[in-house]
Design an enzyme around this catalytic site. Structure first.
Site, PDB file in Angstrom:
ATOM      1  N   GLU A   1      28.170 -27.035  62.319  1.00  0.00           N
ATOM      2  CA  GLU A   1      27.181 -26.074  62.787  1.00  0.00           C
ATOM      3  C   GLU A   1      27.132 -26.269  64.301  1.00  0.00           C
ATOM      4  O   GLU A   1      26.838 -27.366  64.776  1.00  0.00           O
ATOM      5  CB  GLU A   1      25.834 -26.409  62.126  1.00  0.00           C
ATOM      6  N   ASP A  57      13.840 -24.910  69.117  1.00  0.00           N
ATOM      7  CA  ASP A  57      14.328 -26.276  69.247  1.00  0.00           C
ATOM      8  C   ASP A  57      13.334 -27.212  69.918  1.00  0.00           C
ATOM      9  O   ASP A  57      12.644 -26.839  70.865  1.00  0.00           O
ATOM     10  CB  ASP A  57      15.636 -26.283  70.046  1.00  0.00           C
ATOM     11  N   TYR A  66      20.207 -21.388  55.106  1.00  0.00           N
ATOM     12  CA  TYR A  66      19.807 -22.503  55.965  1.00  0.00           C
ATOM     13  C   TYR A  66      18.329 -22.748  55.683  1.00  0.00           C
ATOM     14  O   TYR A  66      17.472 -21.986  56.108  1.00  0.00           O
ATOM     15  CB  TYR A  66      20.037 -22.143  57.431  1.00  0.00           C
TER      16      TYR A  66
END
Lengths: 271, 392
Positions: free
Chosen positions: A53, A64, A178
């Site tokens: 990934e 993030d 995911y």
């Protein structure tokens, strides 16, 4: 896949015969620089990665946490960009035919031209492009061009996704789901989220699409727990990106620590 | 989502999946309460007694003499907290209360939205966290202190250049991890749907009052409305009531920073290209690849690389026109309004005034221009002092 490269389907089917989950490390492409990044990715492949990934660094990575943010900054400071990322992916594929999922923020794709981005990166060896800031409601903006480029689709499910949405997401996913283990951004956590097992179980009942779990997974025992909950893959990002950050002045140690850690995770999910 | 949240092709909700349920919840709550009798009554009461609405429309005689046409100021600077921001924070704060949320978070640039959120956190007894870039914390220290006095926690954000964009990134990350009990009180008509619609709704009072005051005080509508545009909330607030009055020109003034040519500015609509940031498609200041630029402006409140989606549409359709004012012109305008009227404008609002100074000699003397004086300049005195030291 039109160009004969290894598919997610092949990987998951091989692993399922062995009753094993896929080991999926995440890296920011070009972190900390082009050459070291390539060496790190090769090390991860040698340590047993089944799928990669990879993220192209972006100026505003809102999904993030600090570890990946810093990796984005390091990569951009060393001159990484979309074109060079493609070059690095080609070199990875020259080393080994391993499926690669890109993890992107939408603006970089949009500016490149969505159709062209998918076509060019598929040609370079990418199997799917997950867009972190594009929800299933707007999936059509990318699903059609992705499919016509020959890419699989990957979408996210989070602990607060309701069953109705889960079904929609599953129906539009051809690669893997995911599954985000927790409410929050990326980053290592001491403890595995309580939500994971239930979430994997729910998804497994809903769909036969492979389920891979990421966010906050930072120990071999976390990975083992996720695998035994029935997940088809374990995605590990911040923990190994943290090993890059910690060893910026010692490349040998950086590579050996990443190798050792991924090796440990690999054996933990092997039984 | 019930609605797409699009203004033409702009807007939308480009966010990670984890934020979708909470945006849906917000959309649902907004459409449930915004016309609800109790909600409307409570908001009207607070707007009047707590915030100080309606605000006056003031004919600035001496400033008008200077520029050579008639200038009226919509005095949002007289509101509690010193800016139009309280219109929105009262509205959204009340919405949070009706939704049963216990914690408010907000991003802030100049600190005006942060302060307006901190005030409302105190008013409703909610825990309040304000995300603010370290650069902005330094240049707006008075507002930081005021927020803390109101009981808010100010969280310094180090990423990027430590300005508004970075504060939004961090607030979004926090929200992602605390979606169940936290209300993100967004400060401008940007971000993912439903925020552009929600914020506009709570700012339309500026335009509605202005329109009525023009008819009562002047007996006609103005020729032109001028407002500064960062994200664009005061501008959309005042424009909204005049969109159908085709003879009323609408001018948005962006931050020209050092200069457009230098690249050190925040003039998104004037110099940007369409892209996606912070959940919405809009004009965006970015490089060829799509990496978002760090912006620069003397006014922290306009220091933002994206802009509200409705402004993008108004630009494309030509209904509104967008221009940029450079820092030096803005400081001139700040000084001029202070000297001619005894009113210190916020540096943000001074961008709108700078456009008027630029129009000197270009507009006829009977032209009526209304300026949204979105905030007062007390917070900016130390910046002005640094940039333009007074002679003894």
């Amino acid at each position: 896949m039109s160009n004969g490269m290894k598919t997610y389907k092949q990987v998951f089917s091989e692993l399922s015969d062995l009753n094993r989950a896929a080991l999926i490390p995440f890296f920011v492409i070009g972190d900390p620089d082009f050459d070291t990044s390539l060496a790190i990715i090769k090390t991860a492949i040698d340590a047993g990665a089944d799928i990669l990934e990879l993220g192209i660094p972006f100026s505003d990575p809102i999904a993030d946490g600090p570890t990946i943010q810093k990796a984005d900054i390091r990569a951009r400071n060393s001159g990484m960009n979309v074109q060079k990322a493609m070059e690095l992916i080609r070199k990875v594929k020259d080393y080994k035919d391993i499926p690669i999922g890109l993890l992107m923020y939408y603006n970089l794709i949009y500016q490149y031209g969505t159709e062209k981005f998918f076509a060019d990166f598929h040609e370079a060896g990418v199997n799917s492009v997950l867009v972190a800031d594009l929800s299933i409601d707007d999936a059509d903006e990318i699903a059609t061009p992705a499919t016509s480029a020959g890419l699989d689709t990957v979408f996210m499910v989070t602990p607060n996704t309701n069953p109705e949405r889960m079904k929609t997401i599953a129906s539009k996913t051809t690669g893997f789901i995911y599954t985000v283990s927790l409410l929050g951004v990326t980053g290592s956590r001491e403890k595995l989220s309580d939500a994971v097992e239930g979430l994997v179980g729910k998804l497994k009942k809903l769909t036969s699409v492979p389920i891979c779990v990421g966010f906050g997974i930072s120990k071999p025992e976390h990975a083992a727990a996720i695998a035994s909950a029935g997940a088809d893959g374990v995605i590990i990002g911040s923990k190994i990106v943290g090993l890059i950050e910690k060893n910026l002045d010692n490349r040998g140690k950086m590579l050996s620590e990443i190798s050792t850690f991924l090796g440990g995770v690999k054996s933990a999910i092997e039984n | 989502m019930k609605y797409k949240g699009r203004f033409g092709d702009y807007g939308g909700f480009y966010v990670p999946e984890v934020l979708m349920p909470v945006l849906e919840e917000l959309e649902q709550a907004f459409y449930r309460f915004y016309e609800d009798e109790h909600f409307v009554a409570e908001l009207a009461q607070l707007s009047k007694d707590y915030a100080g609405r309606p605000t006056p429309l003031y004919y600035a005689t001496r400033f008008s003499e200077h520029v050579g046409f008639k200038v009226y100021l919509k005095r949002e600077d007289l509101l509690h907290g010193g800016a139009h921001k309280v219109n929105n924070t009262l509205g959204q704060g009340l919405l949070a209360k009706y939704m049963g949320k216990t914690r408010l978070i907000a991003e802030t640039g100049a600190g005006q939205h942060g302060l307006a959120t901190a005030m409302i956190g105190a008013l409703f007894g909610m825990e309040t966290k304000i995300f603010m870039g370290v650069t902005d914390i330094e240049r707006q220290s008075v507002n930081v202190h005021k927020m803390k006095l109101c009981g808010a926690e100010v969280i310094p954000v180090e990423g990027g250049t430590g300005t508004l964009k970075d504060a939004i990134n961090e607030a979004l990350r926090y929200w992602t991890a605390h979606v169940t009990d936290t209300f993100y009180l967004f400060g401008s008509t940007c971000g993912p749907h439903p925020y552009p619609t929600v914020v506009k709704h709570f700012q339309t009072c500026i335009g509605e009052e202005t329109r009525q005051q023009c008819l009562e005080q002047i007996g006609r509508l103005p020729s032109m409305i001028v407002a500064c545009v960062g994200g664009g909330s005061n501008a959309i607030g005042i424009f909204s009531a005049f969109l159908d009055d085709k003879d009323v020109k609408l001018i948005g003034v962006e931050a020209g920073g050092r200069s457009l040519a230098s690249g050190k500015h925040a003039a998104t609509l004037v110099a940007g290209r369409v892209g996606i940031l912070h959940g919405a498609k809009s004009y965006l200041l970015q490089d060829d690849e799509g990496q978002v630029y760090e912006t620069e402006s003397v006014s922290a409140g306009l220091d933002y690389p994206a802009v509200g989606p409705e402004h993008c549409l108004l630009k494309d359709t030509g209904r509104a026109e967008y221009v940029a004012a450079e820092d030096a012109e803005v400081l001139d305008a700040f000084e001029l309004l202070s000297k001619s009227e005894g009113i210190l404008p916020a540096l943000e609002s001074a961008h709108a005034l700078a456009f008027l100074c630029d129009q000197k000699g270009k507009l006829s003397s009977d032209t009526i221009v209304v300026v949204s004086l979105s905030g007062r300049g007390d917070k900016d005195v130390s910046i002005v002092e640094k940039r333009r030291p007074l002679e003894d």
